[in-house]
Design an enzyme around this catalytic site. Structure first.
Site, short mmCIF file in Angstrom:
data_model
loop_
_atom_site.label_atom_id
_atom_site.label_comp_id
_atom_site.label_asym_id
_atom_site.label_seq_id
_atom_site.Cartn_x
_atom_site.Cartn_y
_atom_site.Cartn_z
CG ASP A 72 32.14 73.76 76.14
OD1 ASP A 72 31.29 72.88 76.39
OD2 ASP A 72 31.86 74.82 75.56
CG ASP A 74 29.47 73.40 80.52
OD1 ASP A 74 30.52 74.06 80.38
OD2 ASP A 74 28.51 73.47 79.74
CG ASP A 149 17.51 70.73 76.90
OD1 ASP A 149 18.19 69.79 77.36
OD2 ASP A 149 18.00 71.64 76.19
#
Length: 458
Positions: A72, A74, A149
């Protein structure tokens, strides 16, 4: 030698700071707007037209650089959720802890997130172990990159300008096949222990080497996972099982010592040859299906992971004299209740898992009407797949799934012949013991109509 030294000095001088990204032409790395989904392109173009920054971010950019097809797309932006929602006809805000916007374009859902900001370390709400309890803060583009992260996830692609923004040398780490944490690894793991699981999952999935500094504290900090809500751990395990590299991920989890508070059953599985063989076969089959673009159910993978423990408990109860089906019911309850202490398996998923397990003793009944009823079950095919894996692992005869395959797809004549064959091997439907109707309690005295009354004496 001098030339190499000069190159190192130049690299240090020209390396972007955390607040100044390297701006790279995306086409140099084979990324063009055509690689981005129509919905994500529309969102970025619309936000740009209205004076906002907007980038395809994270895993999608990483996957494109690795020549993989993103699952997907984002989008990250400086626009606040209410501003984003106002620009699109089909959009709504979700989330409580940190609001994001889902923008719908046909069947595609684009997740749009506002840049997240850095927290004041003196005011950040943390628990006794350093885990962040609230991080609902908006910020700048640079702060958003700092909050991510891993360096390979802090990459931003602008499909309008055709450039990549790289704040933390993520492109270089991808080229070096290295997974590196942004900031101090121990502090970042304490803020969110789930990052340790993500590190192992991404390294196994993408065939990356975990940076020594990022790997060093993992085993020591593994107990921090016990403080993570079971629902979050469940979500992460589902990602592992549906990654297409579940077997490699679970082996790495055990190697890094992260499975104890997550899937303690892995010790039982990998330390027992029969259980290990079954689970490996099941996960390899699931991984293959996912990599081929086919559907794979998390329920099936969970059922396979926990099956060796269920089988052990089921056999133990039968050895103690419990009937087949009550013994299975009790075994299922025991295993699922124990696992619920570490993972919040949803009620629906638990129901699907139970259905797969409960079919297994029913496959042993090949006489009477039982086979007809079983093949009509909605999840019969999944149950049969489970049975086939058990046969490959040596738990049941290989002839058993073959018999059911012929019965399920045979005509009436073939089915009748198969039932006769089952009867000839001594498989007859279990006779139900008929309950005796309790005799009606007899009265100590017959009905008064049967007794002749004695006339009173004069």
């Amino acid at each position: 030698m001098i030339r190499k030294l000069i190159k190192k000095v130049i690299a240090k001088v020209t390396k972007p700071s955390a607040s100044t990204p390297a701006v790279l032409p995306a086409a140099r790395y084979g990324i063009t707007p055509e690689h981005i989904s129509p919905g994500a392109r529309l969102v970025c173009e619309t936000l740009h037209r209205h004076g906002h920054q907007a980038y395809v971010v994270g895993g999608a950019v990483r996957d494109l650089l690795l020549s993989r097809t993103p699952k997907d797309f984002d989008v990250a932006t400086d626009a606040h959720p209410e501003q984003v929602r106002a620009l699109f006809r089909r959009a709504h805000i979700i989330g409580r802890r940190f609001k994001i916007v889902h923008v719908y374009h046909g069947r595609e859902t684009v997740e749009v997130t506002t840049f997240r900001g850095l927290l004041d370390p003196d005011r950040a709400p943390v628990d006794a172990h350093g885990r962040l309890l609230d991080d609902n803060v908006f910020g700048t583009h640079a702060e958003d990159a700092q909050r991510r992260d891993f360096t390979i996830n802090a990459l931003y692609y602008d499909p309008v300008a055709g450039v990549l923004h790289d704040f933390h040398h993520g492109v270089g780490d991808i080229e070096a096949r290295t997974l590196r944490v942004i900031g101090d690894p121990e502090q970042r793991y304490r803020e969110d222990p789930v990052r340790m699981l993500r590190a192992v999952r991404l390294a196994a999935k993408l065939d990356l080497l975990i940076d020594p500094a990022a790997r060093a504290p993992i085993r020591r900090l593994a107990p921090l996972l016990e403080n993570v809500p079971p629902a979050r751990l469940f979500d992460e395990v589902v990602k592992i099982l549906t990654s297409g590299h579940a077997l490699a991920c679970l082996e790495r989890l055990r190697e890094e010592g992260l499975h104890g508070g997550l899937l303690p059953v892995l010790d039982l599985v990998f330390d027992h040859p029969s259980g290990e063989r079954f689970v490996r076969l099941a996960l390899e089959d699931s991984d293959r299906r996912i990599r081929e673009g086919k559907s794979a159910s998390p329920a099936f993978s969970f059922a396979a992971l926990l099956w060796p423990r269920v089988l052990e408990e089921w056999r133990r109860r039968q050895a103690q004299g419990e009937p087949v089906f009550p013994a299975m019911e009790a075994a299922m309850d025991t295993v699922l209740e124990t696992q619920a202490e570490s993972l919040a398996i949803t009620r629906k998923l638990a129901g699907d898992i139970r259905e797969l397990w409960m079919m297994q003793p029913r496959f042993e009944r090949r006489a009477g009407k039982a086979p007809y009823r079983l093949i009509e079950q909605p999840r019969y095919r999944a149950g049969w797949d489970f049975l086939s894996l058990r046969a490959k692992a040596g738990e049941v005869p290989e002839e058993l799934p073959r018999w059911w395959q012929r019965f399920a797809y045979g005509d009436e004549a073939e089915r009748a012949a198969l039932l006769r064959e089952a009867r000839s091997t001594g498989e007859t439907p279990a006779k139900r013991k008929r309950r005796r109707r309790p005799r009606k309690a007899q009265s100590a005295v017959r009905e008064m109509t049967e007794i002749t009354p004695t006339p009173d004496a004069p």
